[in-house]
Design an enzyme around this catalytic site. Structure first.
Site, PDB file in Angstrom:
ATOM      1  N   ASP A  62      10.723   1.563   2.841  1.00  0.00           N
ATOM      2  CA  ASP A  62       8.717   1.004   3.744  1.00  0.00           C
ATOM      3  C   ASP A  62       9.509  -0.374   3.983  1.00  0.00           C
ATOM      4  O   ASP A  62       7.925  -0.944   4.132  1.00  0.00           O
ATOM      5  CB  ASP A  62       8.294   0.764   2.154  1.00  0.00           C
ATOM      6  CG  ASP A  62       6.246   0.994   2.584  1.00  0.00           C
ATOM      7  OD1 ASP A  62       5.900   1.194   4.454  1.00  0.00           O
ATOM      8  OD2 ASP A  62       5.350   1.453   2.579  1.00  0.00           O
ATOM      9  N   ASN A 107       0.911  -1.287   0.281  1.00  0.00           N
ATOM     10  CA  ASN A 107       0.671  -0.300  -0.233  1.00  0.00           C
ATOM     11  C   ASN A 107       0.920   1.430  -0.004  1.00  0.00           C
ATOM     12  O   ASN A 107       2.077   1.746   0.942  1.00  0.00           O
ATOM     13  CB  ASN A 107      -0.821   0.061   1.509  1.00  0.00           C
ATOM     14  CG  ASN A 107      -1.975   0.526   1.175  1.00  0.00           C
ATOM     15  OD1 ASN A 107      -2.838   1.252   0.405  1.00  0.00           O
ATOM     16  ND2 ASN A 107      -2.043   1.491   2.435  1.00  0.00           N
ATOM     17  N   HIS A 157       6.113  -9.300   7.861  1.00  0.00           N
ATOM     18  CA  HIS A 157       5.238  -9.318   8.324  1.00  0.00           C
ATOM     19  C   HIS A 157       5.318 -11.370   8.458  1.00  0.00           C
ATOM     20  O   HIS A 157       6.389 -11.341   7.861  1.00  0.00           O
ATOM     21  CB  HIS A 157       3.587  -8.971   7.402  1.00  0.00           C
ATOM     22  CG  HIS A 157       3.108  -7.738   7.562  1.00  0.00           C
ATOM     23  ND1 HIS A 157       2.493  -6.964   8.386  1.00  0.00           N
ATOM     24  CD2 HIS A 157       3.129  -6.831   6.548  1.00  0.00           C
ATOM     25  CE1 HIS A 157       2.026  -5.792   8.341  1.00  0.00           C
ATOM     26  NE2 HIS A 157       2.554  -5.979   6.790  1.00  0.00           N
ATOM     27  N   GLY A 196       2.335  -4.986   2.387  1.00  0.00           N
ATOM     28  CA  GLY A 196       3.681  -3.915   2.664  1.00  0.00           C
ATOM     29  C   GLY A 196       4.249  -5.591   2.375  1.00  0.00           C
ATOM     30  O   GLY A 196       4.494  -7.045   3.510  1.00  0.00           O
TER      31      GLY A 196
END
Lengths: 311, 429
Positions: free
Chosen positions: B311, B284, B315, B330
Site C-alpha cells: 500500500d 487508512n 505524500h 498513507g
C-alpha cells in the site's frame, strides 16, 4: 520551581507537583486581581499571540486579560480575517507570526495535536487553549483552582463529570488533572457519548445520572457540543435533559455541600436548568474569574518570569 | 539506478528459496540470455560466464506488490511510474500493481496502456495496472472492465473508496467473472467512520476522531457474502482488523473464492504509534490495537491472509507536515516491506522463510493470474538476491521514492534485497 516543559500542551505532560506549582502561582495572581490597579510588570516587554482557529469568548478574552495584567503584549489573530481564508497552512501562519517576534503562541485549533505539531516547529512557547476533543489544560487548571478554593484539597473528593465525554476536551483534561490531584472521578452520560476504554483514566462509568448524583462532592457539567457531534448521540434535547440534565428537581435533591461547575458556555435548559445559575454553590462565574489568574500563572511560568510580581 | 546487461550469469554459492515447494536448498543458478538454464547444487562457471557471488545469501523469485500507488498521472511531484518502479525494484518487487485512484482515475483502456508503456520506458519493475471497477471511482456505473483487461489490467478496484452500493458491488463481481479477474475491495463502511484513527484506547486519549474495526469487517462480511452469492472472485485489501481476519477465515471455510492481503505496518505497528500525533503513522485503514496486530500475524501464518502488499502511498513532506486531521493518510513501503516482514514474521517465528516469500511472490501471482514464481530451468529469470544477515539503517537520504513519508525512517532493519535480475538485466543495490 519551573515547569519541565517549555510548552503547556496538556495536563498529560504535567505531574502533580507541576500542577500544584501553577495553582500556587495562580493564587498569587488571584490576589493581584483584587487590587485597585490589578496589573504587575512581570512580563513587561514580552508579547504573545492568541492564535484562535475556533470561536471563543471566555478563553481568548481570559488569555488576553491575563497577558495585559502581566504587562505583556497580546495580539489577537482571527481565522476569518487571516490568510488562512486564502488557504495558508497552520505552519505557515505560525511561522510568519513568529517571524514578527512573539515570545509565546496561545493556540486553539479544531485538530487534536495541533499545538504539539506547532511546538515542534517554532521557537516560541506554545500554550494549548483547546485542541479538538483532546485537551484544554488551562480549563482543567482553573477548575482545579476553583475547587481547591472551595473545598480545600481535591484529595479523596468524589467528582462526577456529566455529559458528552467523547467529544469533550474539558473532560479529558479534567479527568487527568483531578485524578493527579487525588480525587476519585466518575463520568456519566449516554453510552453514545462515552468513548471506548475511558476507564483507563482511572474513572468509573455511569449511564444513569440519578444512580450516582447523590454520592458525589462535585458535579462537573459539560456542554453538549452540538457542533462536534457528527451523528445522532441522543434522541432529543428534551430526553437529554430528562436523563442527564441538572434540572431544578435534581438540584433540590443535591446534598447541601455539593458544588457545581460548568466550563461554559452553558446551554441553559439542556445540560443545566436556569435555576442552577442562582444556586449558591454553582461556581460558573468564579471559574471565569479564576481563569484569568490561572492563565497569568501559566504565561508567567512559561515566559520565565521570576520574582517580578509586585504592584 | 542502472542495469548491467548479462548474457551469461552464474549466481553462485547461494541458497535457493522455492516458495512453491516450500524449500530452501543450496544451489547455483545459471542464467543464459535472460532465461534460467540450470539450477544445480554446483555449477562451474564456463568461459564467458560472469559470476555473481551469492555466498551467504538467498536467491528467490521476484516479489510482486499487488497494492501500491504510483501517483502518475496527476501527482508526479509525489511519485512517478519511473521513480516508483525503481523504488519497488530496490525493495525486491519485480512486478507492481498500482491502484487506479490517480488523477484522473484509471478507468479506460487508454489509461491502462499509458501506465504499461511508461513502466516499459522506465525499465525497472514490471507494471500490471489495476483498473477502476466503476467510472471515475464514483461507485455508480461499471467501468469498461473488459477493454481494460485487454490492455493489461489484472484486477479491478475503486481503492481509496468503498463501493457503498451493494447492487453495484454485486454487478461488478458478476461482470468480472467473464474475464476471470478478481475484484479488490476497499472495505470501509463510511457511515461508521468519523476520522482516521482506530476507535479505542488511543483515540480516546488523544481525542482523535475515529472509526471502529467493525467499519472494515462489516463491509468485508457483506462482500464475501456477495462473492459467495455471485460465485465471483473477491480480494480483500489491506486487512487491519481481527474481526476482518475472522470474517475471511469463515468465508474460506465455506469455500468462498476470497483472498486477502495485509501490509507490513499492520503487523509491525499499533495505534500506540500515534501518541505523538505523528502524521507518518496516519494510514487508512488506521493502525489498530495489539490484538488486531497479532490476529493479522496469525492470519498470515495460517494462510487466511494470502498476500503481503505495501500500500505504498507517497505524500510530500509539506503535505504530511500538518495537523493530524489535515494530513493525508498513507506511508511509503516499497523499500522497507521485505525487511519489516522478515524481522516480524521470519525472525519472529510466525512463518518459515519459504512461506514468507510465498506471501510476497506466489500468492499475488496466483491471485492476479501472473506467470508462476519459478526458480526452474526454462523460466525467465526474475530473481532477487537476499542478504538476510544484513543490518542497515533506513535513512531519508537513500530513499528512492520521491516521497519520504515513512514512520520507519531511522530504524535499523534486518535483511535486505541486495540484487534483482530481470531477464538479462542485473540491478545491484
Amino acid at each position: 520551581m519551573k515547569l519541565r516543559s517549555r510548552h503547556l500542551l496538556g495536563i498529560e505532560g504535567l505531574d502533580r507537583s507541576e500542577i500544584l506549582t501553577i495553582l500556587d502561582q495562580a493564587r498569587t495572581f488571584r490576589e493581584v486581581l483584587d487590587r485597585p490597579i490589578p496589573i504587575v510588570p512581570a512580563l513587561r516587554g514580552r508579547t504573545v499571540v492568541n492564535l484562535f482557529f475556533e470561536a471563543s469568548t471566555r478563553t481568548s478574552t481570559s488569555f488576553g486579560l491575563a497577558a495585559s495584567r502581566l504587562s505583556c503584549g497580546c495580539v489577537n489573530f482571527s481565522k476569518a480575517t487571516s490568510a488562512v481564508s486564502k488557504g495558508e497552512t497552520l505552519l505557515d501562519t505560525a511561522r510568519n507570526i513568529e517571524a514578527m517576534g512573539v515570545d509565546g503562541i496561545i493556540i486553539r485549533h479544531q485538530s487534536p495535536g495541533a499545538p504539539h505539531f506547532l511546538s515542534r516547529h517554532v521557537k516560541a512557547f506554545v500554550v494549548n487553549a483547546g485542541d479538538g476533543a483532546h485537551e484544554h489544560p488551562t480549563q482543567a487548571l482553573l477548575d482545579a483552582f476553583t475547587l481547591r478554593e472551595k473545598l480545600g484539597s481535591l484529595d479523596g473528593k468524589r467528582i462526577l463529570i456529566v455529559g458528552d465525554i467523547a467529544h469533550s476536551r474539558v473532560a479529558r483534561s479534567n479527568l487527568l488533572c483531578f485524578t493527579k490531584l487525588g480525587a476519585e472521578v466518575a463520568v456519566c452520560g449516554p453510552p453514545t457519548m462515552i468513548p471506548p476504554d475511558v476507564e483507563e483514566y482511572g474513572c468509573e462509568v455511569f449511564y444513569r445520572l440519578d444512580r450516582i448524583l447523590n454520592e458525589v462532592d462535585v458535579v462537573n457539567m459539560l456542554r453538549v457540543q452540538q457542533e462536534r457531534i457528527t451523528s445522532s448521540s441522543f434522541p432529543t434535547v428534551r430526553e437529554y435533559r430528562a436523563f442527564y440534565g441538572l434540572t431544578a428537581e435534581r438540584l433540590r435533591k443535591l446534598a447541601p455541600e455539593v458544588v457545581v461547575t460548568h466550563p461554559g458556555p452553558v446551554n441553559w435548559g439542556v445540560e443545566m436548568d436556569f435555576d442552577v445559575a442562582d444556586f449558591s454553590r454553582a461556581l460558573v462565574l468564579p471559574q471565569v474569574t479564576n481563569g484569568v489568574a490561572v492563565r497569568m500563572a501559566v504565561l508567567f511560568l512559561l515566559a520565565g518570569g521570576e520574582g517580578e510580581v509586585r504592584s | 539506478m542502472k542495469a548491467e546487461t548479462k548474457d551469461r550469469l552464474l549466481l553462485q554459492g547461494g541458497s535457493v528459496v522455492d516458495p512453491l515447494k516450500g524449500s530452501v536448498r543450496r544451489a547455483d543458478v545459471l542464467v543464459v540470455g535472460g532465461r534460467i538454464e540450470k539450477v544445480e547444487a554446483s555449477i562451474a562457471a564456463g568461459a564467458g560466464t560472469e559470476v555473481l557471488d551469492c555466498r551467504g545469501k538467498h536467491i528467490a523469485p521476484g516479489l510482486v506488490d499487488m497494492h501500491c500507488h504510483l501517483r502518475e498521472p496527476g501527482r508526479e511531484d509525489e511519485e512517478t511510474i519511473a521513480s516508483g518502479t525503481a523504488a519497488a525494484l530496490a525493495g525486491g518487487f519485480t512486478r507492481v500493481c498500482p491502484m487506479p485512484n490517480t488523477e484522473p482515475a484509471i478507468d479506460t483502456e487508454a489509461q491502462v496502456r499509458f501506465e504499461v508503456r511508461r513502466a516499459a520506458e522506465a525499465g525497472f519493475a514490471r507494471l500490471h495496472p489495476i483498473g477502476c471497477c466503476t467510472k471515475g471511482r464514483q461507485g455508480k456505473e461499471l467501468a469498461e472492465i473488459g477493454s481494460m483487461v485487454d490492455a493489461g489490467a489484472v484486477a479491478f478496484s475503486d481503492d481509496g473508496s468503498p463501493i457503498d452500493d451493494a447492487q453495484v458491488m454485486r454487478r461488478v463481481l458478476e461482470y468480472c467473472k467473464a474475464f476471470d479477474v478478481p475484484v479488490i475491495s476497499h472495505c470501509e463502511v463510511k457511515e461508521l467512520v468519523e476520522g482516521v484513527a482506530n476507535e479505542g484506547r488511543v483515540s480516546t486519549k488523544l481525542g482523535l476522531k475515529s472509526g471502529p474495526d467493525v467499519a472494515e469487517s462489516a463491509q468485508a462480511a457483506r462482500d464475501v457474502l456477495l462473492a459467495e452469492f455471485t460465485r465471483a472472485r473477491l480480494h480483500i485489501a489491506h486487512v487491519s482488523a481481527k474481526s476482518t481476519v475472522d470474517v475471511i477465515r469463515w468465508a474460506k471455510a465455506r469455500s468462498v473464492q476470497v483472498t486477502a492481503e495485509t501490509c507490513p505496518h499492520y503487523f509491525v505497528l499499533t495505534e500506540d504509534a500515534l501518541t505523538d500525533f505523528d502524521t507518518n503513522c496516519k494510514v487508512n485503514p488506521p493502525l489498530r490495537a495489539e490484538a488486531d496486530r497479532r490476529a493479522v500475524i496469525a492470519g498470515l501464518a495460517d494462510g487466511t491472509i494470502d498476500a503481503i502488499a505495501t500500500d505504498h502511498a507517497p505524500h510530500l513532506k509539506g503535505e504530511k507536515e500538518a495537523e493530524f486531521d489535515a494530513a493525508p493518510p498513507g506511508i511509503i513501503g516499497f523499500e522497507t516491506a521485505f525487511s519489516l516482514g522478515y524481522e516480524q514474521l521470519v525472525l519472529g517465528r510466525a512463518l518459515p522463510l519459504a512461506d514468507y516469500i510465498a506471501r510476497l511472490a506466489v500468492a499475488p501471482r496466483r491471485i492476479l493470474n501472473l506467470p508462476p514464481a519459478a526458480v526452474a530451468p526454462a523460466s525467465e529469470a526474475e530473481l532477487v538476491v537476499l542478504d538476510l544477515k544484513a543490518e542497515w539503517k533506513y535513512a531519508a537520504d537513500n530513499v528512492r521514492s520521491l516521497s519520504r513519508n515513512s514512520p520507519f525512517l531511522g530504524r535499523v532493519m534486518h535483511g535486505r534485497v541486495s540484487a534483482a535480475l530481470l531477464g538479462e538485466k542485473l540491478f545491484r543495490f
